[in-house]
Design an enzyme around this catalytic site. Structure first.
Site, PDB file in Angstrom:
ATOM      1  N   LYS A 204     -42.789  40.459  -9.508  1.00 55.22           N
ATOM      2  CA  LYS A 204     -42.805  41.771  -8.841  1.00 55.22           C
ATOM      3  C   LYS A 204     -41.592  42.624  -9.221  1.00 55.22           C
ATOM      4  O   LYS A 204     -40.605  42.144  -9.757  1.00 55.22           O
ATOM      5  CB  LYS A 204     -42.960  41.587  -7.322  1.00 55.22           C
ATOM      6  CG  LYS A 204     -44.426  41.250  -6.988  1.00 55.22           C
ATOM      7  CD  LYS A 204     -44.723  41.178  -5.510  1.00 55.22           C
ATOM      8  CE  LYS A 204     -46.227  40.863  -5.324  1.00 55.22           C
ATOM      9  NZ  LYS A 204     -46.581  40.562  -3.948  1.00 55.22           N
ATOM     10  N   ARG A 244     -47.735  32.137  -4.565  1.00 50.82           N
ATOM     11  CA  ARG A 244     -48.807  32.757  -5.354  1.00 50.82           C
ATOM     12  C   ARG A 244     -48.179  33.240  -6.650  1.00 50.82           C
ATOM     13  O   ARG A 244     -47.343  34.143  -6.624  1.00 50.82           O
ATOM     14  CB  ARG A 244     -49.407  33.897  -4.528  1.00 50.82           C
ATOM     15  CG  ARG A 244     -50.569  34.629  -5.161  1.00 50.82           C
ATOM     16  CD  ARG A 244     -51.051  35.738  -4.235  1.00 50.82           C
ATOM     17  NE  ARG A 244     -52.127  36.503  -4.847  1.00 50.82           N
ATOM     18  CZ  ARG A 244     -51.951  37.455  -5.752  1.00 50.82           C
ATOM     19  NH1 ARG A 244     -50.733  37.772  -6.138  1.00 50.82           N
ATOM     20  NH2 ARG A 244     -52.975  38.084  -6.274  1.00 50.82           N
TER      21      ARG A 244
HETATM   22  N1  PMM Z   1     -49.550  40.247  -3.870  1.00 55.08           N
HETATM   23  C1  PMM Z   1     -50.464  40.844  -4.636  1.00 55.08           C
HETATM   24  C2  PMM Z   1     -51.843  40.615  -4.430  1.00 55.08           C
HETATM   25  N2  PMM Z   1     -52.265  39.770  -3.474  1.00 55.08           N
HETATM   26  N3  PMM Z   1     -51.783  38.299  -1.712  1.00 55.08           N
HETATM   27  C3  PMM Z   1     -50.886  37.718  -0.914  1.00 55.08           C
HETATM   28  N4  PMM Z   1     -51.309  36.905   0.088  1.00 55.08           N
HETATM   29  N5  PMM Z   1     -49.544  37.914  -1.049  1.00 55.08           N
HETATM   30  C4  PMM Z   1     -49.039  38.739  -2.014  1.00 55.08           C
HETATM   31  O1  PMM Z   1     -47.809  38.900  -2.087  1.00 55.08           O
HETATM   32  C5  PMM Z   1     -49.961  39.402  -2.884  1.00 55.08           C
HETATM   33  C6  PMM Z   1     -51.345  39.152  -2.683  1.00 55.08           C
HETATM   34  C7  PMM Z   1     -50.028  41.803  -5.702  1.00 55.08           C
HETATM   35  O2  PMM Z   1     -49.624  41.136  -6.838  1.00 55.08           O
HETATM   36  P1  PMM Z   1     -50.568  40.917  -8.144  1.00 55.08           P
HETATM   37  O3  PMM Z   1     -50.863  42.257  -8.724  1.00 55.08           O
HETATM   38  O4  PMM Z   1     -49.757  40.064  -9.028  1.00 55.08           O
HETATM   39  O5  PMM Z   1     -51.830  40.227  -7.720  1.00 55.08           O
END
Ligand code: PMM
Length: 267
Positions: A204, A244
């Site tokens: 991020k 994640r």
């Molecule tokens: N961040 C993203 C998408 N989904 N879900 C959860 N539970 N927690 C997060 O921090 C989160 C998420 C955005 O990041 P990406 O674009 O890498 O998916």
């Protein structure tokens, strides 16, 4: 948890896995590399992103969920819509990951009460196109804890068994860099809500700014995995339920180190 965004515009892997066959191959690889679950999302939540239609989200998500399930990969669905969540469960997904904690769609909580799957409720203040303007806090930790508690209360009132709810501080969602660091430092206060905690910090923006070069240029997205692994080790060491991540191999190694460190022996 391995990240699999079937979107043209996610900040890290946008556009790479739009072809369902390629997405399934990548998800299967992440599972082989050690992801306990692969998180399939069809709608980008990057800062500024616009919503897409439910039909478009279904078209992106369902074939990939079905393909991964056919390959015996445990799948979660990253969606704010109960209709997409239901279709993903029908296709074999076993967990619902809702970045809005049920706030984006009034139908999510009543629907959730009708099914029996684990649910991740993330801290969320508003849609991606406005969230930057919502990153104002007097005390970020106290406010995130209180707002997550409100979600838990709403879930309970809707009839959802709280024993299946995971909470997530929502790193990067209506948060500036120092908000993220403070929430990570004070992870124990999120854990004190009494639920398993998921941390999603992978690649991020705040890691890009932490690792900026001498002229202030942020570290490019694809060069943020070592920093992500450090967060994973620290989060696992602090007792997080899950992380994640995009790069599963590094994450898995970080979790192994944290587990041995905590145990005082190789496990
Ligand atoms: N961040 C993203 C998408 N989904 N879900 C959860 N539970 N927690 C997060 O921090 C989160 C998420 C955005 O990041 P990406 O674009 O890498 O998916």
């Amino acid at each position: 948890m391995g990240v699999l965004n079937v979107t043209p515009d996610s900040f890290s892997d946008g556009g790479r896995w739009l072809d369902p066959a390629i997405a399934v191959a990548h998800g299967t690889r992440m599972h082989r590399d050690g992801a306990d679950i692969v998180d399939v999302g069809g709608e980008s939540t990057r800062p500024g992103a616009q919503r897409i239609s439910i039909d478009e989200e279904l078209d992106r998500v369902v074939p990939v969920v079905a393909g991964l399930v056919a390959a015996s990969v445990p799948v979660s669905v990253d969606t704010m819509r109960p209709g997409v969540a239901q279709a993903a469960l029908d296709a074999g997904a076993c967990l619902v990951n809702d970045v809005s904690g049920g706030r984006a769609d009034d139908g999510m909580l009543p629907w959730l009460a009708t099914v029996d799957v684990p649910y991740i409720a993330m801290h969320w203040r508003g849609p991606s196109d406005v969230m930057a303007s919502l990153a104002t806090y007097d005390d970020v930790v106290a406010e995130v804890v209180a707002e997550l508690q409100q979600r838990l209360d709403a879930l309970s009132e809707a009839g959802v068994d709280l024993a299946r709810v995971v909470v997530d501080p929502g790193i990067g969602f209506a948060k500036e860099a120092d908000h993220n660091w403070m929430l990570l430092r004070e992870l124990a206060q999120i854990q004190a809500l009494g639920h398993p905690v998921l941390v999603g910090a992978s690649r991020k923006r705040f890691l890009g700014s932490l690792l900026a070069d001498g002229s202030g240029q942020p570290r490019p997205v694809e060069q943020r995995d070592y920093a992500t692994d450090a967060i994973t080790a620290l989060a696992a060491g602090a007792g997080a339920w899950g992380v994640r991540v995009h790069d599963v191999r590094g994450g898995r190694d970080a979790v192994a180190v944290a587990a041995a460190w905590r145990a005082g022996q190789q496990i």
